[in-house]
Scaffold this active site. Structure first.
Site, mmCIF file in Angstrom:
data_model
loop_
_atom_site.group_PDB
_atom_site.id
_atom_site.type_symbol
_atom_site.label_atom_id
_atom_site.label_comp_id
_atom_site.label_asym_id
_atom_site.label_seq_id
_atom_site.Cartn_x
_atom_site.Cartn_y
_atom_site.Cartn_z
ATOM 1 N N TYR A 75 -3.915 12.152 0.463
ATOM 2 C CA TYR A 75 -3.140 11.096 -0.498
ATOM 3 C C TYR A 75 -2.250 11.973 -1.032
ATOM 4 C CZ TYR A 75 -2.366 7.893 -4.020
ATOM 5 O OH TYR A 75 -1.768 7.014 -4.989
ATOM 6 N N ASP B 96 -4.393 0.848 -9.354
ATOM 7 C CA ASP B 96 -5.548 0.474 -9.474
ATOM 8 C C ASP B 96 -5.936 0.227 -11.044
ATOM 9 O OD1 ASP B 96 -5.341 1.089 -6.863
ATOM 10 O OD2 ASP B 96 -6.771 2.786 -7.218
ATOM 11 N N GLY C 74 -12.234 2.411 -1.243
ATOM 12 C CA GLY C 74 -10.818 1.863 -1.615
ATOM 13 C C GLY C 74 -10.858 0.554 -2.443
ATOM 14 N N GLU D 57 0.697 -1.105 -0.007
ATOM 15 C CA GLU D 57 -0.077 0.085 -0.056
ATOM 16 C C GLU D 57 0.798 1.406 0.089
ATOM 17 O OE1 GLU D 57 -3.200 -0.048 -1.225
ATOM 18 O OE2 GLU D 57 -3.836 -1.356 0.548
ATOM 19 N N HIS D 58 0.452 2.291 -0.862
ATOM 20 C CA HIS D 58 1.150 3.440 -1.045
ATOM 21 C C HIS D 58 2.496 3.200 -1.500
ATOM 22 C CE1 HIS D 58 -1.823 6.209 0.502
ATOM 23 N NE2 HIS D 58 -2.257 5.250 1.333
ATOM 24 N N THR D 59 2.734 1.949 -2.206
ATOM 25 C CA THR D 59 4.025 1.691 -2.588
ATOM 26 C C THR D 59 4.225 1.988 -4.327
ATOM 27 O OG1 THR D 59 3.280 -0.501 -2.989
ATOM 28 C CG2 THR D 59 4.808 0.026 -1.121
ATOM 29 N N ASP D 60 2.920 2.136 -4.852
ATOM 30 C CA ASP D 60 2.989 2.247 -6.338
ATOM 31 C C ASP D 60 3.429 3.805 -6.905
ATOM 32 O OD1 ASP D 60 0.729 3.688 -5.782
ATOM 33 O OD2 ASP D 60 -0.475 2.729 -7.225
ATOM 34 N N SER E 118 -13.344 4.087 -9.447
ATOM 35 C CA SER E 118 -12.786 4.971 -10.436
ATOM 36 C C SER E 118 -12.013 4.302 -11.480
ATOM 37 C CB SER E 118 -12.238 6.169 -9.719
ATOM 38 O OG SER E 118 -10.973 5.934 -9.152
HETATM 39 C C1 GLA Z 1 -5.043 4.562 -4.140
HETATM 40 C C2 GLA Z 1 -4.242 4.918 -5.507
HETATM 41 C C3 GLA Z 1 -3.133 3.712 -5.989
HETATM 42 C C4 GLA Z 1 -2.455 3.499 -4.689
HETATM 43 C C5 GLA Z 1 -3.347 3.386 -3.260
HETATM 44 C C6 GLA Z 1 -2.580 3.265 -2.093
HETATM 45 O O1 GLA Z 1 -6.044 3.473 -4.580
HETATM 46 O O2 GLA Z 1 -5.352 5.283 -6.640
HETATM 47 O O3 GLA Z 1 -2.542 4.250 -6.927
HETATM 48 O O4 GLA Z 1 -1.388 4.378 -4.359
HETATM 49 O O5 GLA Z 1 -4.206 4.310 -3.213
HETATM 50 O O6 GLA Z 1 -1.681 1.984 -2.254
#
Ligand code: GLA
Length: 355
Positions: A211, A162, A114, A27-30, A118
């Site tokens: 974010y 995503d 989450g 999570e929050h790595t992309d 979208s």
């Molecule tokens: C959202 C963003 C993704 C990713 C997650 C956290 O879903 O759209 O790109 O950063 O948060 O992992």
């Protein structure tokens, strides 16, 4: 009669579908060039289109009020329409002429929790356009255009997880994705396990601003460390020169990347689950994207015998939690956890598997 037909009085000429996703780990790595491990969910978004005889685009999304009309020179004010608008404009920018269209959207992907409603809308829109106009867009390019639509037209400075998940994942195996090279492979879930997703009932009100702020903090940490992205940091020992807040943000990213790599090498569901539990602690303490309600729900899940591990999923700030469960125990676990969560005054809901 299809939804499209009842709104526009004719059959659609093209239909595109795409699923939501739940992220198991990473999570929050992309947006730091790191690793992610999402899996598609059964819920999908369907977009249908037909060339219009009018001069404007008409967009009707079930559950979003009436039909919105726009042309490609000015974005419609309705937020949901900006995802579709962004996809249309980006395809036109690539040199494809787009005639005015009647567009219908229906979806059972839960929104705002989450699970990437979208991305599902963007990918389904682009798939539908690909079919209607016969465009040679491959699935990776669709994900890349969808990500740009989200960043440039919906205002979330997101990574590519995503959209890649919605475009390329399936519902039975997780998708291990290196978000820097886009190298990927499917990974089986541990034998006998199943994915449970419960909505905390807490809306993600600060998600977009929080974010974008987290992303900016990571970029600042990378700049101070002299690396292109936090993916390039091999160990938390390299973070000691950072100010405290940035150190904690970077520590989450570095340890989370390592957890994804370890998880795909795990031989037991218990070991995989322990990494999910560690991920939650890191998101809560270092990355600070959890809430008291998410922490409570995760703690209730983690206390269950039939649960291997649990964490918040997606961007955080509210929304849903994911747990890896013993498949046979899943429904009982869900019922017990929802009861206890209700006793604590909160209203949760099972989203995956769809009930
Ligand atoms: C959202 C963003 C993704 C990713 C997650 C956290 O879903 O759209 O790109 O950063 O948060 O992992």
């Amino acid at each position: 009669m299809s939804g499209f037909e009842s709104v526009f009085g004719a059959l659609p000429q093209a239909v595109g579908e795409a699923p939501g996703r739940v992220n198991l780990l990473g999570e929050h790595t992309d947006y730091n060039g790191g690793f992610v491990l999402p899996i598609a969910i059964a819920q999908r978004t369907r977009v249908s289109m037909r060339r219009s005889s009018g001069r404007q685009f008409a967009l009707h999304a079930e559950g979003q009020g009436g039909t919105v009309r726009f042309d490609l020179d000015s974005p419609p004010p309705e937020h949901f329409a900006s995802y579709v608008f962004g996809c249309l404009v980006l395809v036109r920018e690539r040199g494809t002429d787009i005639p005015p269209l009647d567009i219908h959207v229906e979806s059972d992907v839960p929104m705002g929790v989450g699970l990437s409603s979208s991305a599902a809308l963007e990918v389904a829109t682009l798939r539908c356009l690909r079919q209607l106009l016969g465009m040679p867009l491959d699935d990776v390019l669709i994900a890349q255009l969808a990500q740009r639509a989200e960043i440039e037209y919906a205002g979330v400075n997101c990574g590519i997880m995503d959209q890649m998940a919605s475009s390329l994942a399936d519902t039975t195996r997780a998708l291990l994705l290196d978000t820097r090279s886009l190298e990927r492979r499917f990974v089986e879930l541990p034998p006998g396990s199943a994915v449970l997703v419960i909505d905390s009932g807490i809306a993600r009100s600060l998600a977009a601003s929080g974010y974008n702020q987290r992303r900016a903090e990571c970029e600042e940490a990378a700049r101070l460390l002299g690396v292109a992205s936090l993916r390039d940091v091999a160990s938390i020992d390299e973070l000691s020169s950072l100010p405290d807040l940035l150190k904690r943000r970077a520590r989450h990213v570095v340890t989370e990347n390592a957890r994804v790599v370890q998880a795909v090498a795990c031989t037991t569901a218990q070991a995989f689950g322990a990494l999910m539990n560690d991920s939650h602690a890191s998101l809560r303490d270092d990355y600070e994207v959890s809430t008291p309600e998410l922490d409570r729900l995760v703690a209730l899940l983690q206390a269950e015998d039939g649960v291997h591990g649990a964490r918040l999923t997606g961007a955080g700030f509210g929304g849903a939690c994911v747990a890896l469960c013993e498949a046979q125990a899943l429904q009982q676990v869900a019922a017990r956890v929802l009861d206890q969560y209700a006793a604590a005054g909160q209203n949760g809901k099972v989203l995956v598997p769809p009930q």
